[in-house]
Scaffold this active site. Structure first.
Site, PDB file in Angstrom:
ATOM      1  N   ILE A   1       0.859  -1.181   0.000  1.00 49.35           N
ATOM      2  CA  ILE A   1       0.000   0.000   0.000  1.00 49.35           C
ATOM      3  C   ILE A   1       0.891   1.226   0.000  1.00 49.35           C
ATOM      4  O   ILE A   1       1.901   1.275   0.715  1.00 49.35           O
ATOM      5  CB  ILE A   1      -0.980   0.007   1.189  1.00 49.35           C
ATOM      6  CG1 ILE A   1      -1.958   1.189   1.079  1.00 49.35           C
ATOM      7  CG2 ILE A   1      -0.254  -0.001   2.522  1.00 49.35           C
ATOM      8  CD1 ILE A   1      -3.166   1.081   2.003  1.00 49.35           C
TER       9      ILE A   1
ATOM     10  N   THR B   1       2.569   7.334   1.703  1.00 50.71           N
ATOM     11  CA  THR B   1       3.548   8.395   1.950  1.00 50.71           C
ATOM     12  C   THR B   1       4.215   8.868   0.668  1.00 50.71           C
ATOM     13  O   THR B   1       4.558   8.069  -0.207  1.00 50.71           O
ATOM     14  CB  THR B   1       4.631   7.906   2.926  1.00 50.71           C
ATOM     15  OG1 THR B   1       4.004   7.457   4.120  1.00 50.71           O
ATOM     16  CG2 THR B   1       5.611   9.011   3.265  1.00 50.71           C
TER      17      THR B   1
ATOM     18  N   PRO C   1       7.242  11.842  -1.019  1.00 49.80           N
ATOM     19  CA  PRO C   1       8.455  12.573  -0.623  1.00 49.80           C
ATOM     20  C   PRO C   1       8.172  13.866   0.137  1.00 49.80           C
ATOM     21  O   PRO C   1       8.944  14.250   1.017  1.00 49.80           O
ATOM     22  CB  PRO C   1       9.136  12.853  -1.969  1.00 49.80           C
ATOM     23  CG  PRO C   1       8.713  11.710  -2.840  1.00 49.80           C
ATOM     24  CD  PRO C   1       7.290  11.426  -2.434  1.00 49.80           C
TER      25      PRO C   1
ATOM     26  N   GLY D   1       4.154  13.250   4.964  1.00 50.05           N
ATOM     27  CA  GLY D   1       4.283  12.106   5.856  1.00 50.05           C
ATOM     28  C   GLY D   1       2.938  11.767   6.448  1.00 50.05           C
ATOM     29  O   GLY D   1       2.102  11.133   5.821  1.00 50.05           O
ATOM     30  N   SER D   2       2.701  12.233   7.675  1.00 52.12           N
ATOM     31  CA  SER D   2       1.439  11.950   8.348  1.00 52.12           C
ATOM     32  C   SER D   2       0.262  12.730   7.758  1.00 52.12           C
ATOM     33  O   SER D   2      -0.891  12.364   7.959  1.00 52.12           O
ATOM     34  CB  SER D   2       1.569  12.280   9.843  1.00 52.12           C
ATOM     35  OG  SER D   2       2.561  11.478  10.450  1.00 52.12           O
TER      36      SER D   2
ATOM     37  N   THR E   1       6.776  -0.342   2.000  1.00 55.30           N
ATOM     38  CA  THR E   1       7.089  -1.710   2.408  1.00 55.30           C
ATOM     39  C   THR E   1       6.560  -2.693   1.373  1.00 55.30           C
ATOM     40  O   THR E   1       5.447  -2.536   0.869  1.00 55.30           O
ATOM     41  CB  THR E   1       6.462  -2.005   3.777  1.00 55.30           C
ATOM     42  OG1 THR E   1       6.984  -1.094   4.734  1.00 55.30           O
ATOM     43  CG2 THR E   1       6.765  -3.427   4.226  1.00 55.30           C
TER      44      THR E   1
ATOM     45  N   GLU F   1      -3.971  -1.483  11.691  1.00 53.24           N
ATOM     46  CA  GLU F   1      -2.551  -1.270  11.385  1.00 53.24           C
ATOM     47  C   GLU F   1      -1.774  -0.901  12.652  1.00 53.24           C
ATOM     48  O   GLU F   1      -0.668  -1.391  12.892  1.00 53.24           O
ATOM     49  CB  GLU F   1      -2.399  -0.178  10.331  1.00 53.24           C
ATOM     50  CG  GLU F   1      -0.949   0.079   9.938  1.00 53.24           C
ATOM     51  CD  GLU F   1      -0.816   1.096   8.806  1.00 53.24           C
ATOM     52  OE1 GLU F   1       0.314   1.500   8.518  1.00 53.24           O
ATOM     53  OE2 GLU F   1      -1.861   1.486   8.218  1.00 53.24           O
TER      54      GLU F   1
ATOM     55  N   GLN G   1      23.596  -7.257  41.424  1.00 54.14           N
ATOM     56  CA  GLN G   1      22.293  -6.706  41.795  1.00 54.14           C
ATOM     57  C   GLN G   1      21.743  -5.786  40.721  1.00 54.14           C
ATOM     58  O   GLN G   1      20.542  -5.815  40.413  1.00 54.14           O
ATOM     59  CB  GLN G   1      22.396  -5.953  43.124  1.00 54.14           C
ATOM     60  CG  GLN G   1      21.046  -5.452  43.631  1.00 54.14           C
ATOM     61  CD  GLN G   1      21.168  -4.651  44.917  1.00 54.14           C
ATOM     62  OE1 GLN G   1      21.748  -3.574  44.926  1.00 54.14           O
ATOM     63  NE2 GLN G   1      20.642  -5.199  46.011  1.00 54.14           N
TER      64      GLN G   1
ATOM     65  N   GLY H   1       1.750   6.302  11.834  1.00 54.89           N
ATOM     66  CA  GLY H   1       1.437   7.494  12.627  1.00 54.89           C
ATOM     67  C   GLY H   1       2.456   7.657  13.733  1.00 54.89           C
ATOM     68  O   GLY H   1       2.654   6.746  14.533  1.00 54.89           O
TER      69      GLY H   1
END
Length: 387
Positions: free
Chosen positions: A126, A129, A131, A134-135, A161, A246, A283, A368
């Site tokens: 999918i 995004t 260049p 982004g969000s 991906t 997601e 410890q 996100g």
């Protein structure tokens, strides 16, 4: 530390876990270094997983899937994480791309693509995004302009991906460039379409074996029937509706990685000696591990709760943001503490703990960012009188 069985597990899922563990141990773990070197998994890995029914297991059987639930996907994701792999993009393929098609695709689209994805014949991706964005998905510039019975697609995507191996990509586009959210649609683009081009596999500080690349669309023509959904302008709503799953996938992967890091560190501190005794005998080591084990247990409890909610269809957007934010942030704390206990060896790339350290960093960014998660959560907060 006694093993804890998640409350959503049952015998069927136990059997699936055995299968997924065997597959991960046999087909993934021995090849992790090769995946990293090649910046992608072996293509046949997808076919082998498809033959065993490990792909699209939460997709109904009528579309070639396994007829399971998100819990089935979770078991597979966990076993992949337990062998220390971040290369194979099956979670995105099965848990994200396939579910967009299932939720919004036409019957023709579902029957065309889902059986092939379930069998490993088709790898899905999918592309959201870009260049320059982004969000802020409303700011995307890739366009799909309708001309008769076709869309003409132009633009570019990045950080995709499965981009190198993908046979089909769901692409977020502007079908109405003058609109913001209302102008976004999703379009199915087979990667053998003329005008489609992949960029180089991107060099990342972590997840080096996961194929991630740029995609370019140059006057691509696809049938208007490739629009996902019944009408244009539904893409933003579709994206927002699928994001809880997601984000839960990220939470699942993070908590499984935390548990894997704890196991790696326990093995190391019991076998490594300093000043004549195992590191575990100090410890400080015990106290650090007590904190790590508690962090993992708390995160696991929250993730388990969210899995149960999601299987029942009750996981809401702010809770999904919470689990993504919390699990990813705490995973960063845990892996840092674990690496410190390895000393200098924790800084060596051949040690799985070092790979986990860099692999987990992106979990606070993708699906996100932490900052966006906090913004989503904050929007739901009200005073007792509703103000």
């Amino acid at each position: 530390m006694p093993a804890r069985r998640s409350p959503w597990m049952n015998q069927e899922l136990d059997d699936l876990r055995d299968l997924a563990r065997t597959f991960s141990k046999k087909e993934i773990e021995p090849n992790i270094e090769s995946f990293i070197k090649n910046k992608q998994v072996d293509r046949e890995l997808w076919n082998k997983a498809g033959e065993l029914g490990l792909l699209c297991i939460s997709i109904p059987e009528e579309y070639g899937g396994g007829g399971g639930t998100f819990a089935h996907e979770t078991v597979i994701m966990e076993e992949q994480a337990y062998v220390g792999d971040s290369s194979w993009g099956a979670a995105l393929h099965s848990g994200i791309v396939a579910h967009y098609l299932l939720a919004y695709g036409t019957e023709a689209q579902k029957h065309e693509w889902l059986p092939k994805m379930a069998g490993g014949e088709v790898v899905g991706a999918i592309a959201m995004t870009e260049p320059g964005t982004g969000s802020d998905l409303q700011g995307i510039r890739t366009q799909a302009i309708r001309e008769g019975e076709e869309y003409v697609v132009n633009g570019a995507k990045t950080f995709i991906t499965n981009g190198v191996q993908a046979d089909m990509v769901l692409v977020a586009v502007k079908t109405n460039p003058t609109e913001a959210a209302a102008g976004i649609s999703l379009v199915i683009i087979p990667t053998d379409t003329e005008g489609f081009r992949r960029g180089r596999a991107l060099d990342k500080i972590g997840m080096k074996g996961q194929d991630t690349c740029e995609l370019f669309f140059e006057d691509i023509r696809v049938p208007a029937a490739n629009l996902l959904g019944s009408e244009e302008g539904q893409g933003f709503i579709q994206l927002m509706s699928q994001l809880p799953q997601e984000r839960l996938i990220v939470g699942v992967s993070c908590v499984a990685a935390m548990e894997a890091c704890l196991d790696l560190t326990l093995d190391y501190v019991h076998s490594r000696t300093a000043f004549g005794r195992p590191i575990f005998g100090f410890q400080n080591t015990k106290f650090e591990l007590a904190e790590i084990a508690t962090e993992a247990r708390v995160a696991r409890s929250f993730v388990d709760e969210c899995i149960e909610l999601h299987v029942k269809g009750e996981l809401d957007i702010p809770t999904a943001a919470m689990v993504k934010y919390w699990a990813s942030e705490r995973a960063g704390v845990v892996v840092d503490k674990c690496l410190q206990l390895f000393g200098g060896y924790g800084f060596m790339e051949e040690y799985p703990i070092a790979r986990a350290f860099t692999d987990l960093r992106v979990s606070r960014i993708y699906a996100g960012t932490t900052e966006i998660m906090k913004e989503i959560i904050a929007r739901t907060l009200r005073t007792p009188n509703g103000v």
